[in-house]
Scaffold this motif. Sequence first.
Motif, PDB file in Angstrom:
ATOM      1  N   ASP A 104       0.856  -1.191   0.000  1.00 38.52           N
ATOM      2  CA  ASP A 104       0.000   0.000   0.000  1.00 38.52           C
ATOM      3  C   ASP A 104       0.893   1.243   0.000  1.00 38.52           C
ATOM      4  OD1 ASP A 104      -1.648   2.184   0.709  1.00 38.52           O
ATOM      5  OD2 ASP A 104      -3.017   0.891   1.833  1.00 38.52           O
ATOM      6  N   LYS A 105       0.966   1.927  -1.131  1.00 33.87           N
ATOM      7  CA  LYS A 105       1.866   3.064  -1.271  1.00 33.87           C
ATOM      8  C   LYS A 105       1.538   4.173  -0.285  1.00 33.87           C
ATOM      9  CE  LYS A 105       1.619   5.603  -4.996  1.00 33.87           C
ATOM     10  NZ  LYS A 105       1.768   6.005  -6.425  1.00 33.87           N
ATOM     11  N   ALA A 106       0.294   4.490  -0.103  1.00 34.63           N
ATOM     12  CA  ALA A 106      -0.091   5.565   0.812  1.00 34.63           C
ATOM     13  C   ALA A 106       0.250   5.200   2.258  1.00 34.63           C
ATOM     14  CB  ALA A 106      -1.583   5.863   0.673  1.00 34.63           C
ATOM     15  N   ALA A 107      -0.003   3.953   2.623  1.00 38.65           N
ATOM     16  CA  ALA A 107       0.289   3.522   3.993  1.00 38.65           C
ATOM     17  C   ALA A 107       1.792   3.526   4.254  1.00 38.65           C
ATOM     18  CB  ALA A 107      -0.286   2.128   4.237  1.00 38.65           C
ATOM     19  N   LEU A 108       2.567   3.049   3.272  1.00 39.41           N
ATOM     20  CA  LEU A 108       4.022   3.021   3.432  1.00 39.41           C
ATOM     21  C   LEU A 108       4.571   4.442   3.516  1.00 39.41           C
ATOM     22  CD1 LEU A 108       6.479   1.197   3.639  1.00 39.41           C
ATOM     23  CD2 LEU A 108       6.634   1.192   1.148  1.00 39.41           C
ATOM     24  N   GLN A 109       4.033   5.330   2.693  1.00 40.24           N
ATOM     25  CA  GLN A 109       4.426   6.734   2.747  1.00 40.24           C
ATOM     26  C   GLN A 109       4.162   7.305   4.140  1.00 40.24           C
ATOM     27  OE1 GLN A 109       5.482   9.173   0.555  1.00 40.24           O
ATOM     28  NE2 GLN A 109       4.737  11.080   1.429  1.00 40.24           N
ATOM     29  N   HIS A 110       3.020   6.997   4.693  1.00 41.09           N
ATOM     30  CA  HIS A 110       2.656   7.528   6.009  1.00 41.09           C
ATOM     31  C   HIS A 110       3.587   6.992   7.093  1.00 41.09           C
ATOM     32  CE1 HIS A 110       0.132   8.979   9.287  1.00 41.09           C
ATOM     33  NE2 HIS A 110       0.182   7.752   9.811  1.00 41.09           N
TER      34      HIS A 110
END
Length: 417
Positions: free
Chosen positions: A81-87
Amino acid sequence: MDVTAGLPSAKPVQLGNTGNIVLQPPLSRCGQGPGLILLRPVSYAGYQQQNTSLDPEPLQKWAEESFAVAQITLDVDLSGDKAALQHLIQEAQDGLTALSECTQDQFGLIVFGSKADYISQFEATLRDVPLVKNEAWKVVALLSFDSWDIQVTNTPRLVHASGPDKLPQEDLQIQYHYADALSPGFVIPGHPDFQYATAGVSHTRSLKFLKKHLGGPSFDLERIWDEHTYFEFSDRSVEKTMATMVQEPYVNHVPTLTGGIGRARLSHFYLHHFIFNNPDDTGLDLVSRTVGIDRVVDEFIFSFTHVKQVDWLIPGIPPTGKQLRIPFTSVVNIRGDRLYHEHIAWDQATVLVQLGLLPEYLPFPYPLADGTLPAPGKRFEYRVPAAGIETADKLQNGDDVPSNGMFEYKIREVDDR
């Protein structure tokens, strides 16, 4: 006796609400240092419970090196999950930046595990995280245990590759290959593929890489080692000696297999068999010293008068009154600003020669090279290839003792009595 004297008390704390990030302040005596972000697969989370070695899990080990560490554990959903990893990465960066013990706002990143330890999309997800692609990326050194395709402009990269089939990547600045390591788990204590010695070699290489690009942490390793030996031989304090060491250290006197493994056993050894076991005239005369990124290697002459039983050096031997000068070598590993282990070696034969306990000749119970056997009623004896105090003299000044005198030693035939 308080065997925990001097141990840092900084506890890990959870960041955020997910439970996926742990922030560990430095576990050094100075209590501060640059930041590290660790990414690990969720499958690595339980290995510390199976760890039977003194090597701690990476979170603690890097904190003992005096880094401030943020560890992110990624399950299948998060790693794709790109958004989760970014967060999560942003949260780890923010947590380190806000930590007073973290000395800068640029970090090193270590990616543990292989591609097989993550979901197949993880590599592409990490590569496409906006933090990685723009100036908000505060990582200035990238270290991994597989060849991840993560193109970060001007970010130095180091890969520790495991297995016989791994080939060097031309685009990597540094790559080390461990053909006998079965998987990237060779650095994880408790992992089925953990290899203590190989993990130690890779850790030293990683430390050199990270210190170079993060500007530290830097310590005067000579001063730390000299402080430790002062407390051992001059101040003669078990508590102060142990306070210079990590949570679970060890000492190995190689020829006699004496020392201690772990804080409790090493404290007992120092108290009952070492610090108060050395004669009052004990001396250490330094011959040479080599200082590495995490080690001090000494050649020195250890001298004393044998007026008491010295358990760790010549166990079981009553006092002889003899004066001894013994060449020693010590390899001391320093983690952060505290000692992790000591490997101490010497030639036990020269000790026995100087004590008068090793005969000049001993039986040779074999035929000679040409098959000759001793005559009836006779036996062969060989001259023991060991020297006494000359070994110390030659180490301190190579010209004091001629070389190769033992080449003249021969087998003799004597009456078999």
